[in-house]
Design an enzyme around this catalytic site. Structure first.
Site, PDB file in Angstrom:
ATOM      1  N   HIS A 106       0.831   5.199   1.357  1.00 55.49           N
ATOM      2  CA  HIS A 106       0.075   6.045   2.277  1.00 55.49           C
ATOM      3  C   HIS A 106       0.718   7.436   2.321  1.00 55.49           C
ATOM      4  O   HIS A 106       1.944   7.539   2.408  1.00 55.49           O
ATOM      5  CB  HIS A 106       0.038   5.417   3.673  1.00 55.49           C
ATOM      6  CG  HIS A 106      -0.772   6.213   4.628  1.00 55.49           C
ATOM      7  ND1 HIS A 106      -2.155   6.180   4.627  1.00 55.49           N
ATOM      8  CD2 HIS A 106      -0.415   7.111   5.579  1.00 55.49           C
ATOM      9  CE1 HIS A 106      -2.607   7.014   5.548  1.00 55.49           C
ATOM     10  NE2 HIS A 106      -1.569   7.591   6.136  1.00 55.49           N
ATOM     11  N   ASN A 163       0.853  -1.190   0.000  1.00 60.68           N
ATOM     12  CA  ASN A 163       0.000   0.000   0.000  1.00 60.68           C
ATOM     13  C   ASN A 163       0.884   1.233   0.000  1.00 60.68           C
ATOM     14  O   ASN A 163       2.003   1.202   0.509  1.00 60.68           O
ATOM     15  CB  ASN A 163      -0.888  -0.006   1.250  1.00 60.68           C
ATOM     16  CG  ASN A 163      -1.824   1.189   1.294  1.00 60.68           C
ATOM     17  OD1 ASN A 163      -2.397   1.586   0.271  1.00 60.68           O
ATOM     18  ND2 ASN A 163      -1.980   1.796   2.468  1.00 60.68           N
TER      19      ASN A 163
END
Ligand code: GAR
Length: 201
Positions: A109, A107
C-alpha cells in the site's frame, strides 16, 4: 520452493520488481501464476514476457463478488499457491478469499498505514500535508488495509511534489520493500503474534 501468485490490476511495476528479484535469486520462491481483473493490464503482458502463466478473469462473468473470488481461489488452489501477493489489485477480497489463505495473502500500500488507507493513498497524503509518507507491506485480513504490518519504508514529501512525482519515489521504495517481504515469507521468517508481525532471526 514456495509458489507465489501475483494479483494485479494495472501497470504491474511491482510485479516486474518481484519477477526480477526471483530471477536474481533474491526471492526463495517462484512466481507460478499472475491473475488480473483487467483485460488490458500491463501486468499480464509483463508476466507473459517472462514465461509466467497469466490469467484474465472478468468480474462481469460471475454472479457476484463471492463467486468471482471463488473462481480465483480455485485457480490458486489448482496451482498449489503458498503465497498470494496483491500488487495494485484494486478489489477488496471477500472473507471467503481471505479465509482460504490465512496469513498467506500480502498487500503493498502506498502510505504508512494506518494513515491513508483505501484508494489514492498518495493523493490523500499530499492533500493532508504530511511531510513524511511511504509504503507498507502487510498481511491481508478482512478489513481495508488493516492487517498486520510486515515492513514499512518512509519517503519524505518535498514541497514541489505532485501526486506523480511523489508516487514515483514511493514506487521505487515499494520495488525494494515488496521483494524483501516476500523473501522473508518464503524463508519462513515471518511470525504473526496478535497485530505484530515478527521477523524470526
Ligand atoms: C502501487 O503503488 C501500490 O502500492 C498501489 O497501487 C500501485 C500499483 O502499482 N496499491 C494500492 O493503492 C492498493 N490500495 P503497479 O501496478 O505499478 O505495481
Amino acid at each position: 520452493m514456495k509458489r507465489i501468485a501475483v494479483l494485479a490490476s494495472g501497470r504491474g511495476t511491482n510485479l516486474e520488481a518481484i519477477l526480477e528479484a526471483v530471477e536474481r535469486g533474491d526471492i526463495a520462491g517462484e512466481v507460478a501464476l499472475v491473475i488480473s481483473d483487467q483485460e488490458t493490464a500491463q501486468a499480464l503482458q509483463r508476466a507473459e514476457r517472462r514465461g509466467v502463466k497469466a490469467l484474465y478473469l472478468n468480474p462481469k462473468d460471475y454472479g457476484g463478488r463471492e463467486q468471482y473470488d471463488q473462481a480465483i481461489v480455485d485457480q490458486l488452489k489448482e496451482a498449489r499457491i503458498d503465497l498470494v501477493a496483491l500488487a495494485g489489485f484494486m478489489r477488496l477480497l471477500t472473507p471467503f478469499f481471505v479465509n482460504a489463505f490465512p496469513q498467506q495473502i500480502m498487500n503493498i500500500h502506498p502510505s504508512l498505514l494506518p494513515a491513508f488507507p483505501g484508494l489514492d493513498g498518495v493523493e490523500q497524503a499530499l492533500a493532508y500535508g504530511v511531510k513524511v509518507t511511504g509504503c507498507t507491506v502487510h498481511f491481508v485480513d478482512q478489513g481495508l488495509d488493516t492487517g498486520p504490518v510486515i515492513l514499512q519504508e518512509a519517503v519524505p514529501v518535498i514541497q514541489q511534489d505532485t501526486v506523480e512525482t511523489l508516487h514515483q519515489r514511493i514506487h521505487a521504495s515499494e520495488h525494494r520493500l515488496y521483494p524483501t517481504a516476500i523473501d522473508l515469507f518464503c524463508n519462513d521468517k515471518l511470525k504473526v503474534e496478535g497485530r505484530r508481525c515478527m521477523i524470526i532471526e
